[in-house]
Design a protein around this motif. Sequence first.
Motif, PDB file in Angstrom:
ATOM      1  N   ASP B  19      -7.695  -4.471   9.925  1.00 37.80           N
ATOM      2  CA  ASP B  19      -7.971  -2.585  10.130  1.00 37.80           C
ATOM      3  C   ASP B  19      -9.547  -2.997   9.800  1.00 37.80           C
ATOM      4  O   ASP B  19      -9.784  -3.841   9.131  1.00 37.80           O
ATOM      5  N   ALA B  47      -5.183   7.478   9.623  1.00 32.15           N
ATOM      6  CA  ALA B  47      -5.396   6.044   9.469  1.00 32.15           C
ATOM      7  C   ALA B  47      -6.065   5.484   9.606  1.00 32.15           C
ATOM      8  O   ALA B  47      -7.409   5.569  11.072  1.00 32.15           O
ATOM      9  N   LEU B  48      -6.942   4.055   9.620  1.00 31.19           N
ATOM     10  CA  LEU B  48      -8.444   3.035  10.121  1.00 31.19           C
ATOM     11  C   LEU B  48      -7.611   2.747  11.519  1.00 31.19           C
ATOM     12  O   LEU B  48      -6.154   2.523  11.541  1.00 31.19           O
ATOM     13  N   ARG B  91       3.531  -2.984   1.509  1.00 30.26           N
ATOM     14  CA  ARG B  91       2.544  -1.966   2.221  1.00 30.26           C
ATOM     15  C   ARG B  91       2.561  -0.942   2.911  1.00 30.26           C
ATOM     16  O   ARG B  91       2.013   0.080   3.321  1.00 30.26           O
ATOM     17  N   PHE B 138      -0.616   4.452   4.990  1.00 35.56           N
ATOM     18  CA  PHE B 138      -0.212   2.907   4.258  1.00 35.56           C
ATOM     19  C   PHE B 138      -1.527   3.264   2.936  1.00 35.56           C
ATOM     20  O   PHE B 138      -1.501   4.232   2.053  1.00 35.56           O
ATOM     21  N   HIS B 140      -4.884   2.641   3.105  1.00 30.75           N
ATOM     22  CA  HIS B 140      -5.850   2.559   3.783  1.00 30.75           C
ATOM     23  C   HIS B 140      -6.945   2.955   3.367  1.00 30.75           C
ATOM     24  O   HIS B 140      -8.297   3.080   2.750  1.00 30.75           O
TER      25      HIS B 140
END
Lengths: 245, 245
Positions: B19, B47-48, B91, B138, B140
Motif C-alpha cells: 500500500d 483508501a490508499l 485487517r 481497512f 489505512h
Amino acid sequence: MSKTVHQRRPPASVAVAVDLVIFTVRDGRLQVLLIERGNTPYRGQAALPGGFVRDGETLDATARRELREETGVSADSLHLEQLRAYSEPDRDPRGRIITIAYLAIGPDLPMPQAGTDASAAHWTPVSPILDRQIALAFDHEEILRDGLERARSQLEHTTIATAFCREPFTIADLRQIYEAVWGVPLDPSNFRRKVLKTKGFVKPIGERRLPDIGRPAALFHRGLAEILTPPLMRSGTASISREEM
Amino acid sequence: MSKTVHQRRPPASVAVAVDLVIFTVRDGRLQVLLIERGNTPYRGQAALPGGFVRDGETLDATARRELREETGVSADSLHLEQLRAYSEPDRDPRGRIITIAYLAIGPDLPMPQAGTDASAAHWTPVSPILDRQIALAFDHEEILRDGLERARSQLEHTTIATAFCREPFTIADLRQIYEAVWGVPLDPSNFRRKVLKTKGFVKPIGERRLPDIGRPAALFHRGLAEILTPPLMRSGTASISREEM
DNA sequence: CCGACTTATGGTCAAGCTCACCTAAATGAC
DNA sequence: GTCATTTAGGTGAGCTTGACCATAAGTCGG
C-alpha cells in the motif's frame, strides 16, 4: 491492500517469515545472537534466528514466539521493533520467501540451555561479521547491518540504551552501551551531564560499590521518557568514518 | 528466514500486498493520494492505492508498478521508501493479507488522467482524515498516520523536503514544505540561515520573480547531501503538542 | 596508616548554535 | 514617489557543546 480496477491476476504464492536481529552488549562488545543452521541450505552456517508466520498470528507475535522457541529468551522484558521487509525473489533458494526483520535489544542474557531448541544459539561479536570474517546465511549480513544502523540511530533519539542494561544500572554502564554500539569512546563527564539533564531518561536511587576498584557509582532505574530531547548525537569526539556507515 | 530444529508446521497461507502513502504539498497544504474503492469490501470508500505482489517481483517493484498503474505517476523522479508491515490477521475481511506500506513523496503532480486506472485517484488534504472527518478503508488511517510521522521525522534528518519541490525552487518554497508537513509556521530568516549553512542541501543558480508581489527570490537545485547534519529540528516556535504525535 | 591508583562526579571556559527580533533590498501596484 | 510585500542579511542574549581540569571516594600494596 486495496486493488480497484483490474482485479484479475492471482496473488503470487509467497511464504512470509520473520528474522530476528537480537543485540546485547557483553564485556564491552556488541554481540548478536546467531544460530547454527541444521538443515540445508547453508547447513552448518551461522544465521539469524527466525521462522514462518502461522495462521492468525501477527508478525509481532511470530517474532516473540521465535524469540522464545529458538533462543529461550522471554519475549517481554526486552525491546522489540520491526525493522523492514526483505523481498528479493532469489534471497532464499527454497523458493519465494519474504521476510520481515525485527530488531530486539536486551541486557546480557542468561544463555542457551542445552537440550532445548535454543541449543544451537550463541552470542557472537558483531565486528568480525562486519569485517567479513564470518559469513552469514542468506541475506542475513545485510539485515544485520541494517539492524545495527537502526540501533545506532535509535540510541541517538530514544532511550532504548536502557534496554541493554539490567536494572539497576550506573551512568557508566549506560555509557559503555553507547560506546559499544557506536564504536567510539565518549567523555564520561560530558555524557553524564547530558543524560542527567534529559528529564525522564534515568531515575536515581542509592549507591553501590561493585567496581573492583574506584569510587562507587550512583544507581539508576529507567526513566519514563521514550524519546530523547534533545537527541544525544554521535559524531562528536572520535572518528566514526571508517568502519561501515 | 532460517528455521533450524522443528521444521514441521506448514507455513500459513498469506497474501502479500503493498500500500502506498503518497504525499505532496498543494496550495500550502499536505495532501495524500487516495482512490475510491470500486469493489467490496469498503466499496465507494476512500483508501490508499495498493495491490498484490506478483511472482518474481520485489516489494519495491510492486510499489513502483502500483504507483504507475493506479495513479499514473512515473515511479522515478519521486522519493519512495518502505514504511513497515501491517499484519493484524483480521485487517482485511477477504482473508489473511499482510501489507507492506510504502511512503512516496513528490512535487505537486500532474493528476489523474480520466480513462486510465488512475481515474479513481484524487488528492485529499490530510487534516480532515486525521480529524476523523473522512474515514479510510481497512487500517489505512493508521498507515497514513505512521506515514505522516515518518515524513515529519525524515524532514528533520534528511533532505527529502526537496523531493516535494519541483526544480528549480526557492528557499521559501522549501520552507512552505516544512510548514505544511509539520503544521507549524517557521521564521523565514532563521530557516534560510540553517538551510544555506548545511552543505549539500541546496545549490544556487540564478534569479526569478514569480511572486506576484515582493522581492525576487534566488533559485536552487537539490544538493548532493542526503542526510542533514546538524538535523533541522521541529519543536522550536509554535506548539506541536496537540495534533497527534 | 600512607600513598598510589582507579573510577565517579563536578566545574570551567571558549566556541558554536538558536531564537527572537530588526533592518535593508528589490519589486509591483497605485 | 509611496506603499505593501517578500527576500536577504544582521545582531545579541542565552543555551549547549566539547575539551579539559579538579576533586571525591573507594581499593590495594605496603
